[in-house]
Scaffold this motif. Structure first.
Motif, short mmCIF file in Angstrom:
data_model
loop_
_atom_site.label_atom_id
_atom_site.label_comp_id
_atom_site.label_asym_id
_atom_site.label_seq_id
_atom_site.Cartn_x
_atom_site.Cartn_y
_atom_site.Cartn_z
N GLN A 1 32.99 35.65 43.58
CA GLN A 1 32.31 35.87 42.30
C GLN A 1 31.37 37.07 42.39
OE1 GLN A 1 30.43 32.12 41.52
NE2 GLN A 1 32.34 31.08 41.03
N GLU B 1 31.64 39.58 44.44
CA GLU B 1 32.43 40.80 44.51
C GLU B 1 32.96 41.18 43.13
OE1 GLU B 1 35.37 39.84 47.39
OE2 GLU B 1 34.11 40.42 49.11
N GLU B 2 33.36 40.15 42.36
CA GLU B 2 33.86 40.43 41.01
C GLU B 2 32.74 40.97 40.13
OE1 GLU B 2 36.25 41.00 37.90
OE2 GLU B 2 36.88 40.44 39.94
N LYS B 3 31.55 40.36 40.26
CA LYS B 3 30.41 40.87 39.49
C LYS B 3 30.07 42.30 39.90
CE LYS B 3 28.15 36.42 38.62
NZ LYS B 3 26.96 35.56 38.91
N ARG C 1 32.19 44.50 41.15
CA ARG C 1 33.22 45.39 40.59
C ARG C 1 32.96 45.64 39.11
NH1 ARG C 1 36.70 42.62 44.21
NH2 ARG C 1 37.08 40.99 42.67
N SER C 2 32.58 44.55 38.40
CA SER C 2 32.30 44.70 36.97
C SER C 2 31.10 45.60 36.75
CB SER C 2 32.05 43.32 36.34
OG SER C 2 33.17 42.49 36.46
#
Length: 658
Positions: A269, A271-273, A275-276
């Motif tokens: 999560q 890492e996704e945040k 990236r976002s």
């Protein structure tokens, strides 16, 4: 039964030698060996030469093992003795070392034709191997149970197709959130919450097929503390076989990896945040493999540089479209030096290889090292600062222009101040002289012997009054300008002395007004003494001016120290200690809506015919309070007196809590 003569013995030998059991006949109360079959002699490692000897002489180790006592009892009572498993230690190898053996024994009395007991018929089956195998199996089972109970991971055994919980260690029981009463119950009864989950089906498949099931990070919903909660396990279902090779149970081992799975989920999560956030912030990301020289760029950086995604990128490619090639290389080499901190921070210009668009980029990164402290990877982010730098340049140009404008304005202001000082000089010298002459000639005219009509005298008096008001106005304007222009030198000033001196100045007016001036314990403050005198002279004079005709005037001066909260609320300098000095009167007062207006220059609430003055006194008081880094305010109601609150710093060093 009278198997005692030679003929019968021979018949017995023919009959019993091939029987897979130890057969013997003991005669008399001394239990003399009369007959033994081949297996008997072989098992006790003896020969037929011992026939005719008491059994205790043939096998002396039987003493104190209970056998002789049993034989005596059977011979004396005639009651047969039978036991399925009897442990005996025998010297079967002739070394004197006793060997543990197990027999299934039967001792039956032998009677003659008269019914008298003459001996004992011995029937024994050697079950040593069977018993030892059974004991070994029991020991193995106990060892397995101990292994399971002390296993470092949650472990349990389920038996039968119904999956009865035969054994579960504490870790498994704790994992289930249950107690030790689970033993002997069906697993479905212990964990009913698994009904709609795959586990019972998987156990059935393992039981039927004999194929072990393994799973990593298998999710399960368990009821712990009366609450359904998600868990993740690395688990296995291993079939257990009986001696016939048939599955009789399942060994279940489980390792709780919930913490690791949740940590991985949180990391994913995060890492996704990240990236976002990188996408939203329009940032470029890059990695430089120091060993291979390969560079990875995200799509944003590839687009900025005009590089195809399929292209292999090296440092040379990166520098190909950079204007500051030497500086970039220098910063990379600097970050790789052992004495450096591994940080790279460089700003440079590039041109897009496809669009020829110019950009200004700012790259920041960090070097990562292996166990040998060798640099292996450099990674970081890049920001497009083109617009920011253009904006900064435009802003710098505007600031330069504004600075020039301010400098010009300062020059104009200095010229204006010079003109004002010239005006003050003219007002204080050139204008005062004609006014004095008007006053002198008016007095001379009134006191002369010239005949002047009554109407003329009135006009002369009006001229004289107008000249005096003009002189007073010029003096007040002069004082007002001096408050701004005088050098600010703050010295310890005793306000009690200031008020006492003012009281002396107003002594005659105080008597005329039948007024009372009360004050006590005023502080010593860092101030400009002359301005403090002007400030309170105007406030006290104001109170004496606006009195009620039918009421004795009372003027009170009080003081208190402000606390930190009060200082903050007034938005004053938090480094100073402030006092609040209030000048309170019981005069005619004014409407509160005019509380701010009265501090403006030339603002009057009353006509000059009613009350003398120029409208500058309170404006002067405000300017003095401002000069000292303080404030002044007023509160009042018509015909109900007025309160003037002066806030002044006591010192200019550090705040002291009140």
């Amino acid at each position: 039964m009278g198997y005692t003569d030679a003929k019968h013995i021979k018949e017995l030998a023919t009959l019993f030698d091939d029987i897979h059991a130890l057969i013997a006949i003991l005669k008399g109360k001394d239990h003399v060996l009369q007959y033994g079959n081949k297996l008997y002699f072989k098992s006790i490692n003896q020969s037929e030469s011992n026939i005719g000897l008491p059994i205790i002489e043939i096998i002396p180790e039987l003493k104190e093992q209970g056998i002789i006592e049993i034989l005596d009892t059977v011979f004396q009572t005639g009651t047969p003795y039978k036991i399925d498993q009897f442990r005996i230690e025998l010297n079967i190898d002739g070394t004197g070392v006793l060997t543990e053996m197990y027999f299934s024994l039967a001792y039956n009395p032998i009677r003659n034709n008269e019914g008298i007991i003459t001996g004992i018929f011995v029937h024994a089956v050697d079950i040593t191997e069977l018993v030892k195998a059974k004991l070994n199996a029991e020991q193995s089972r106990e060892d397995l149970n101990n292994l399971i109970l002390n296993a470092p991971v949650a472990t349990a055994i389920y038996s039968g197709k119904e999956m009865i919980v035969e054994l579960a260690n504490d870790k498994m029981i704790a994992l289930w959130g249950k107690d030790k009463n689970v033993t002997g119950k069906r697993l479905q009864e212990v964990l009913p919450e698994l009904e709609d989950q795959p586990f019972f089906r998987l156990l059935d498949e393992v039981y039927e097929t004999g194929i072990t099931y393994h799973a990593n990070e298998q999710k399960a919903i368990l009821e712990v503390n009366n609450k359904l909660q998600p868990f993740w396990f690395n688990l296995s279902y291993k079939p257990m076989y009986d001696k016939n090779g048939k599955v009789y149970g399942i060994l279940n081992m489980a390792l709780d990896v919930t913490y690791q799975v949740e940590a991985k989920q949180k990391l994913a999560q995060a890492e996704e945040k990240l990236r976002s956030a990188i996408e939203v912030a329009n940032l470029g990301t890059w990695e430089f493999d120091i060993k291979t020289g390969a560079i990875k760029l995200n799509k944003t950086l590839l687009d900025w540089r005009g590089i195809d995604q399929s292209q292999v990128i090296t440092v040379e490619n990166i520098l190909e479209n950079a204007f500051d090639e030497d500086e970039v290389l220098h910063q990379i080499h600097k970050a790789l030096q052992p004495e450096a901190n591994g940080i790279i921070n460089v700003e440079y210009d590039i041109i897009n290889l496809k669009t020829k668009e110019h950009r200004r980029l700012h790259s920041q990164g960090k070097t990562f090292y292996n166990e040998q402290n060798e640099p292996v990877l450099m990674a970081g982010i890049t920001q497009d600062v083109t617009l920011q730098r253009l904006t900064e340049k435009e802003l710098a140009d505007k600031v330069a222009q504004k600075t020039a404008d301010v400098a010009n304005a300062n020059n104009d202001l200095r010229q204006l101040n010079a003109n004002l000082e010239q005006f003050v000089y003219v007002a204080s010298h050139d204008l005062q002289e004609p006014l004095r002459k008007i006053n002198i000639f008016s007095d001379m005219l009134l006191n002369s012997k010239a005949e002047i009509s009554d109407e003329g005298k009135i006009y002369i008096e009006k001229i004289e009054k107008a000249a005096k008001r003009m002189s007073l106005l010029i003096n007040d304007l002069l004082e007002f300008s001096r408050v701004s222009s005088k050098e600010r030198i703050f010295v310890p000033t005793d306000l009690n002395k200031i008020i006492n001196d003012i009281k002396v100045d107003y002594e005659l007016l105080i008597k005329q007004k039948n007024a009372t001036l009360d004050f006590a314990n005023l502080p010593q403050i860092d101030a400009i003494p002359l301005q403090m005198n002007q400030l309170f002279y105007n406030l006290i004079g104001n109170a004496l001016k606006f009195t009620k005709d039918d009421t004795a005037s009372v003027i009170k001066i009080t003081c208190n120290i402000l606390n930190k909260e009060e200082v903050a609320a007034l938005k004053l300098n938090s480094l100073y200690t402030y006092c609040s000095i209030k000048v309170i009167d019981n005069g005619i007062g004014f409407d509160q809506k005019y509380a701010a207006q009265i501090f403006e220059i030339f603002q009057r609430l009353h006509g000059k015919q009613e009350y003398a003055g120029t409208g500058i006194g309170l404006a002067l008081a405000k300017k003095i309070a401002d000069n000292h880094g303080g404030a002044i305010s007023a509160s009042s109601q018509p015909n109900n007196g007025a309160t003037f609150n002066v806030i002044l710093p006591i010192n200019r060093k550090i705040f002291v809590e009140a």
